[in-house]
Design an enzyme around this catalytic site. Structure first.
Site, PDB file in Angstrom:
ATOM      1  N   TYR A   1      -4.944   3.762   8.010  1.00 34.45           N
ATOM      2  CA  TYR A   1      -6.304   3.206   8.144  1.00 34.45           C
ATOM      3  C   TYR A   1      -6.874   3.506   9.528  1.00 34.45           C
ATOM      4  O   TYR A   1      -6.748   4.632   9.997  1.00 34.45           O
ATOM      5  CB  TYR A   1      -6.307   1.699   7.818  1.00 34.45           C
ATOM      6  CG  TYR A   1      -5.464   1.403   6.610  1.00 34.45           C
ATOM      7  CD1 TYR A   1      -5.892   1.811   5.344  1.00 34.45           C
ATOM      8  CD2 TYR A   1      -4.210   0.821   6.715  1.00 34.45           C
ATOM      9  CE1 TYR A   1      -5.106   1.606   4.228  1.00 34.45           C
ATOM     10  CE2 TYR A   1      -3.418   0.612   5.600  1.00 34.45           C
ATOM     11  CZ  TYR A   1      -3.878   1.010   4.362  1.00 34.45           C
ATOM     12  OH  TYR A   1      -3.095   0.815   3.271  1.00 34.45           O
TER      13      TYR A   1
ATOM     14  N   SER B   1       0.805  -1.242   0.000  1.00 34.36           N
ATOM     15  CA  SER B   1       0.000   0.000   0.000  1.00 34.36           C
ATOM     16  C   SER B   1       0.827   1.275   0.000  1.00 34.36           C
ATOM     17  O   SER B   1       0.267   2.357  -0.194  1.00 34.36           O
ATOM     18  CB  SER B   1      -0.941   0.015   1.198  1.00 34.36           C
ATOM     19  OG  SER B   1      -1.979  -0.900   1.008  1.00 34.36           O
TER      20      SER B   1
ATOM     21  N   TYR C   1      -3.603  -2.575 -10.329  1.00 36.11           N
ATOM     22  CA  TYR C   1      -3.532  -2.363  -8.871  1.00 36.11           C
ATOM     23  C   TYR C   1      -2.658  -3.440  -8.203  1.00 36.11           C
ATOM     24  O   TYR C   1      -1.740  -3.133  -7.434  1.00 36.11           O
ATOM     25  CB  TYR C   1      -4.955  -2.363  -8.291  1.00 36.11           C
ATOM     26  CG  TYR C   1      -4.992  -2.377  -6.785  1.00 36.11           C
ATOM     27  CD1 TYR C   1      -4.757  -1.214  -6.055  1.00 36.11           C
ATOM     28  CD2 TYR C   1      -5.238  -3.563  -6.080  1.00 36.11           C
ATOM     29  CE1 TYR C   1      -4.766  -1.224  -4.659  1.00 36.11           C
ATOM     30  CE2 TYR C   1      -5.252  -3.580  -4.697  1.00 36.11           C
ATOM     31  CZ  TYR C   1      -5.016  -2.413  -3.994  1.00 36.11           C
ATOM     32  OH  TYR C   1      -5.012  -2.437  -2.620  1.00 36.11           O
TER      33      TYR C   1
ATOM     34  N   VAL D   1       1.240  -3.684   3.817  1.00 32.14           N
ATOM     35  CA  VAL D   1       1.221  -4.975   4.513  1.00 32.14           C
ATOM     36  C   VAL D   1       2.496  -5.791   4.298  1.00 32.14           C
ATOM     37  O   VAL D   1       2.659  -6.839   4.920  1.00 32.14           O
ATOM     38  CB  VAL D   1      -0.016  -5.851   4.180  1.00 32.14           C
ATOM     39  CG1 VAL D   1      -1.281  -5.305   4.787  1.00 32.14           C
ATOM     40  CG2 VAL D   1      -0.164  -6.070   2.683  1.00 32.14           C
TER      41      VAL D   1
HETATM   42  O1  DON Z   1      -4.931  -4.802  -1.691  1.00 33.05           O
HETATM   43  C1  DON Z   1      -4.314  -5.320  -0.766  1.00 33.05           C
HETATM   44  O2  DON Z   1      -4.873  -5.906   0.147  1.00 33.05           O
HETATM   45  C2  DON Z   1      -2.800  -5.180  -0.770  1.00 33.05           C
HETATM   46  N1  DON Z   1      -2.290  -5.222  -2.106  1.00 33.05           N
HETATM   47  C3  DON Z   1      -2.368  -3.904  -0.118  1.00 33.05           C
HETATM   48  C4  DON Z   1      -2.882  -3.750   1.286  1.00 33.05           C
HETATM   49  C5  DON Z   1      -1.982  -2.985   2.173  1.00 33.05           C
HETATM   50  O3  DON Z   1      -0.793  -2.890   1.990  1.00 33.05           O
HETATM   51  C6  DON Z   1      -2.623  -2.432   3.383  1.00 33.05           C
HETATM   52  N2  DON Z   1      -1.640  -1.723   4.174  1.00 33.05           N
HETATM   53  N3  DON Z   1      -1.258  -1.795   5.254  1.00 33.05           N
END
Ligand code: DON
Length: 313
Positions: A247, A68, A195, A265
């Site tokens: 978040y 993210s 994405y 993440v």
């Molecule tokens: O869409 C997702 O779930 C992951 N590609 C990115 C989520 C993410 O990094 C949330 N951050 N902490």
């Protein structure tokens, strides 16, 4: 530098030493199976100050999945393409919800709360994709990261992208749901393909801290002199990072660290000390909100010791 302010290299080294031994490391993300393979003991930190001095410690040159964190850079690109029109299809208020939550989307008629929750980032990606083939849009994003980091070797980890494509049911639902409200212009699988791939870009703390320098210096990279965005836009991106970058953990991050920041993440966090430094940390174990557990603690130690919180002290 005043005598009272500790030396940056010393602070960074001491933080890395303390983090190496801590038993509380959070939980590595497993919902994208490929991310579960990472070493939970990894820790890296890089701080680049206004003079271009680089303080680095730990696994500062190891590439990890930025996930993210990529959303900061896609937001920057999409604002460059659509300007303030972007805010018609994505809000800029904290969600108070997990990054992959769907609940607000129905009440708010397919307009995601902000560009950093997954729904918002998917809408931002859709903006970048419009008028392009997915491959071109992805190339644009990757080249932007390479340009900002001054490093043409940055690539996408195809195994991570494929892993998320296989298991990204929640994101598939979010994108289809937004499409039903008319807030996704392109074929859903095209938008999601771009994405998933930009989330799968691999970068090190050194590359991320370099790429974030424009946000710390009013839109300009002080090393190259390149103006990436206007001072006004850099200020606004930082504001959204401060309020939405972690978040439902954004309040806690502001309270403890006191800097605009964005997590992923993969365990990375970028943070911006305006006019002082750009920072990247990496520790793969996450807290309950999906933010790097030790990464946040390391940043809290850093801003405390250097007096860098934007809120003073
Ligand atoms: O869409 C997702 O779930 C992951 N590609 C990115 C989520 C993410 O990094 C949330 N951050 N902490």
């Amino acid at each position: 530098m005043s005598d009272a302010v500790p030396d940056l290299d010393t602070v960074v080294r001491e933080i890395a030493e303390e983090m190496a031994d801590r038993p509380d490391r959070g939980e590595v993300a497993t919902y994208i199976p490929e991310l579960a393979r990472v070493d939970p003991k990894a820790f890296g930190i890089v701080v680049i100050d206004a003079d271009g001095h680089v303080a680095a410690a730990g696994d500062s040159d190891t590439s990890f999945s930025i996930q993210s964190i990529s959303k900061v850079f896609t937001l920057t690109l999409a604002l460059g393409m659509a300007g303030d029109r972007l805010w018609r299809r994505v809000g800029r208020e904290p969600s108070g919800s997990p990054f992959n939550s769907i609940v607000q989307l129905e009440r708010e008629r397919g307009i995601p709360r902000n560009p950093f929750i997954n729904a918002g980032a998917i809408a931002v990606t859709d903006t970048i994709l419009s008028g392009h083939q997915p491959r071109e849009a992805l190339g644009e994003i990757l080249r932007f990261m390479q340009f900002l980091a001054q490093d043409p070797t940055i690539t996408i980890d195809e195994a991570v992208a494929a892993s998320e494509l296989r298991t990204g049911f929640r994101n598939i639902a979010l994108a289809n749901y937004m499409k039903s409200f008319g807030n996704i212009d392109n074929p859903v699988d095209f938008t999601l393909g771009v994405y998933f791939h930009h989330c799968a870009i691999g970068m090190s703390c050194r590359q991320l801290a370099t790429a974030s320098r424009f946000l710390a210096h009013s839109g300009r990279n002080p090393l190259t002199g390149h103006s990436v965005v206007s001072p006004e836009r850099a200020k606004r991106i930082n504001a959204v990072m401060l309020t939405c970058g972690h978040y439902d953990g954004s309040g806690e991050f502001a309270y403890r660290v006191g800097l605009p920041g964005k997590s992923g993440v993969g365990g990375g966090i970028i943070a911006v000390a305006p006019e002082k430094a750009s920072i990247a940390v990496w520790s793969p174990g996450l807290d309950a909100s999906g933010n790097s557990h030790l990464g946040r603690i390391a940043l809290e130690m850093l801003t405390r010791r250097l007096g860098w919180s934007i809120f003073g002290a």
